[in-house]
Design an enzyme around this catalytic site. Structure first.
Site, PDB file in Angstrom:
ATOM      1  N   HIS A  78       0.860  -1.189   0.000  1.00 32.34           N
ATOM      2  CA  HIS A  78       0.000   0.000   0.000  1.00 32.34           C
ATOM      3  C   HIS A  78       0.894   1.236   0.000  1.00 32.34           C
ATOM      4  CE1 HIS A  78      -3.832   2.080   0.708  1.00 32.34           C
ATOM      5  NE2 HIS A  78      -3.182   2.854   1.562  1.00 32.34           N
ATOM      6  N   ASP A  96       1.046   5.173   0.011  1.00 35.91           N
ATOM      7  CA  ASP A  96       0.270   6.368   0.379  1.00 35.91           C
ATOM      8  C   ASP A  96       0.924   7.644  -0.137  1.00 35.91           C
ATOM      9  OD1 ASP A  96      -1.983   5.511   1.986  1.00 35.91           O
ATOM     10  OD2 ASP A  96      -0.508   4.775   3.439  1.00 35.91           O
ATOM     11  N   MET A 132       0.872  11.603  -0.470  1.00 31.54           N
ATOM     12  CA  MET A 132       0.295  12.788   0.184  1.00 31.54           C
ATOM     13  C   MET A 132       1.027  14.032  -0.282  1.00 31.54           C
ATOM     14  SD  MET A 132       0.243  11.363   4.048  1.00 31.54           S
ATOM     15  CE  MET A 132      -0.497   9.783   4.463  1.00 31.54           C
ATOM     16  N   GLY A 183      -3.819  11.197   6.214  1.00 25.22           N
ATOM     17  CA  GLY A 183      -2.703  12.121   6.458  1.00 25.22           C
ATOM     18  C   GLY A 183      -1.595  11.516   7.307  1.00 25.22           C
ATOM     19  N   PHE A 184      -1.961  10.644   8.235  1.00 22.39           N
ATOM     20  CA  PHE A 184      -0.946  10.126   9.154  1.00 22.39           C
ATOM     21  C   PHE A 184      -1.209   8.664   9.487  1.00 22.39           C
ATOM     22  CE2 PHE A 184      -1.349  14.639   9.738  1.00 22.39           C
ATOM     23  CZ  PHE A 184      -0.021  15.067   9.714  1.00 22.39           C
ATOM     24  N   GLY A 185      -0.127   7.929   9.693  1.00 18.80           N
ATOM     25  CA  GLY A 185      -0.236   6.580  10.220  1.00 18.80           C
ATOM     26  C   GLY A 185      -0.410   6.647  11.728  1.00 18.80           C
ATOM     27  N   GLY A 186      -0.741   5.520  12.330  1.00 18.86           N
ATOM     28  CA  GLY A 186      -0.734   5.417  13.786  1.00 18.86           C
ATOM     29  C   GLY A 186      -1.927   6.029  14.510  1.00 18.86           C
ATOM     30  N   ASP A 204      -8.812   1.121   5.569  1.00 19.62           N
ATOM     31  CA  ASP A 204      -7.491   1.749   5.734  1.00 19.62           C
ATOM     32  C   ASP A 204      -7.468   2.663   6.959  1.00 19.62           C
ATOM     33  OD1 ASP A 204      -5.030   2.951   5.398  1.00 19.62           O
ATOM     34  OD2 ASP A 204      -5.516   3.922   3.479  1.00 19.62           O
ATOM     35  N   GLY A 205      -6.647   2.282   7.943  1.00 19.02           N
ATOM     36  CA  GLY A 205      -6.407   3.152   9.088  1.00 19.02           C
ATOM     37  C   GLY A 205      -6.785   2.516  10.419  1.00 19.02           C
ATOM     38  N   GLY A 246      -0.396  -0.199   8.634  1.00 23.93           N
ATOM     39  CA  GLY A 246       0.929   0.390   8.592  1.00 23.93           C
ATOM     40  C   GLY A 246       1.666   0.179   9.896  1.00 23.93           C
ATOM     41  N   SER A 247       1.342   1.007  10.893  1.00 19.34           N
ATOM     42  CA  SER A 247       2.098   0.969  12.141  1.00 19.34           C
ATOM     43  C   SER A 247       1.998  -0.391  12.842  1.00 19.34           C
ATOM     44  CB  SER A 247       1.625   2.092  13.077  1.00 19.34           C
ATOM     45  OG  SER A 247       0.232   2.081  13.184  1.00 19.34           O
TER      46      SER A 247
HETATM   47  C1  DX5 Z   1      -3.527   7.338   6.252  1.00 15.65           C
HETATM   48  C2  DX5 Z   1      -3.035   6.325   5.248  1.00 15.65           C
HETATM   49  C3  DX5 Z   1      -2.976   4.950   5.791  1.00 15.65           C
HETATM   50  C4  DX5 Z   1      -2.005   4.797   6.931  1.00 15.65           C
HETATM   51  C5  DX5 Z   1      -2.413   3.631   7.766  1.00 15.65           C
HETATM   52  O1  DX5 Z   1      -3.587   8.565   5.640  1.00 15.65           O
HETATM   53  O2  DX5 Z   1      -3.898   6.294   4.139  1.00 15.65           O
HETATM   54  O3  DX5 Z   1      -2.693   4.014   4.774  1.00 15.65           O
HETATM   55  O4  DX5 Z   1      -0.686   4.660   6.530  1.00 15.65           O
HETATM   56  O5  DX5 Z   1      -1.595   3.574   8.875  1.00 15.65           O
HETATM   57  P1  DX5 Z   1      -1.998   2.847  10.218  1.00 15.65           P
HETATM   58  O6  DX5 Z   1      -2.208   1.408   9.898  1.00 15.65           O
HETATM   59  O7  DX5 Z   1      -0.820   3.090  11.076  1.00 15.65           O
HETATM   60  O8  DX5 Z   1      -3.270   3.511  10.728  1.00 15.65           O
HETATM   61 ZN    ZN Z   2      -3.769   4.639   2.604  1.00 17.73          ZN
END
Ligand code: DX5
Ligand code: ZN
Length: 221
Positions: free
Chosen positions: A34, A36, A38, A145-148, A178-179, A200-201
């Site tokens: 995946h 991402d 931005m 916008g952000f992981g985690g 996603d997320g 992700g995280s």
């Molecule tokens: C958020 C991204 C996600 C993100 C998911 O803007 O689209 O793909 O990386 O990260 P986690 O799994 O850490 O929520």
């Molecule tokens: Zn994503």
């Protein structure tokens, strides 16, 4: 319960060792990478784009799933396919239905896949017209916008809606989420009808990717 395909988001990977990270998720039976994207305008963060995609495509053995969180997806989506994405997902907030139809035809002609997604605050009804043309319907379960971040619970209703809508109208799209995906929220998503989970995280903060990916399909939690 249906086993889901897992799409690790490399936003949380170690960029000094990106090649190795990709090898490790492939060995851990991930289905997609995946990716991402931005731009600091559509979302308040800047990640990576075409240059990195080009390098990732060179070594990837599994399919690349690009998620465009950018202001003008219509201007860039073709490049994301040409540089090796199998799927490109765009947002309903900045893609008209006519643009999406064009993107879907391009994807089809090139044997690729197209996805539509929506921000958590966007009503699910807004993506209905797009579903006829989509291979993937992606539910954003955090603000992009952000992981985690933590999983937003009402995403489950959106998954359920998409599943019922697909059945009712005999459509074929896959439901991706996603997320905020972890062992617990992954189970809730699967129960609601998801097919693909982005994480992700949860994966990259661990040392054992295989174990983490397995946990996302754990029945016994
Ligand atoms: C958020 C991204 C996600 C993100 C998911 O803007 O689209 O793909 O990386 O990260 P986690 O799994 O850490 O929520
Ligand atoms: Zn994503």
């Amino acid at each position: 319960m249906k086993e889901n395909k897992i799409a690790p988001s490399i936003l949380s990977a170690d960029f000094l060792n990106l090649g190795k990270e990709i090898e490790r998720i492939e060995e851990a039976n991930a289905s997609f990478i995946h990716f991402d994207v931005m731009d600091g305008s559509f979302v308040p963060n800047i990640s990576f784009g075409m240059v990195v995609l080009k390098s990732v495509s060179k070594i990837a053995k599994i399919k690349i799933d690009s998620h465009l969180m950018i202001v003008s997806p219509i201007s860039y989506y073709q490049q994301f396919y040409k540089l090796g994405s199998y799927n490109v997902t765009v947002h309903v907030e900045n893609t008209t239905i006519d643009e999406f139809k064009m993107m879907a035809s391009f994807a089809k002609e090139n044997n690729k896949s197209i996805g539509i997604t929506l921000n958590p605050e966007t009503p699910i009804e807004q993506i209905i017209p797009y579903l006829n043309y989509a291979n993937i319907a992606l539910v954003m379960s955090v603000k992009p916008g952000f992981g985690g971040q933590s999983f937003i619970e009402n995403s489950l209703e959106k998954i359920l809606f998409l599943k019922e809508y697909r059945e009712k109208y005999n459509l074929k799209y896959e439901i991706e989420v996603d997320g905020g995906i972890n062992a617990y929220t992954s189970k809730l998503c699967r129960e609601s009808g998801s097919d693909i989970l982005v994480a992700g995280s949860y994966i990259f903060s661990s040392t054992d990717y295989k174990q983490k990916i397995k946990e996302l399909n754990n029945e016994n939690l």
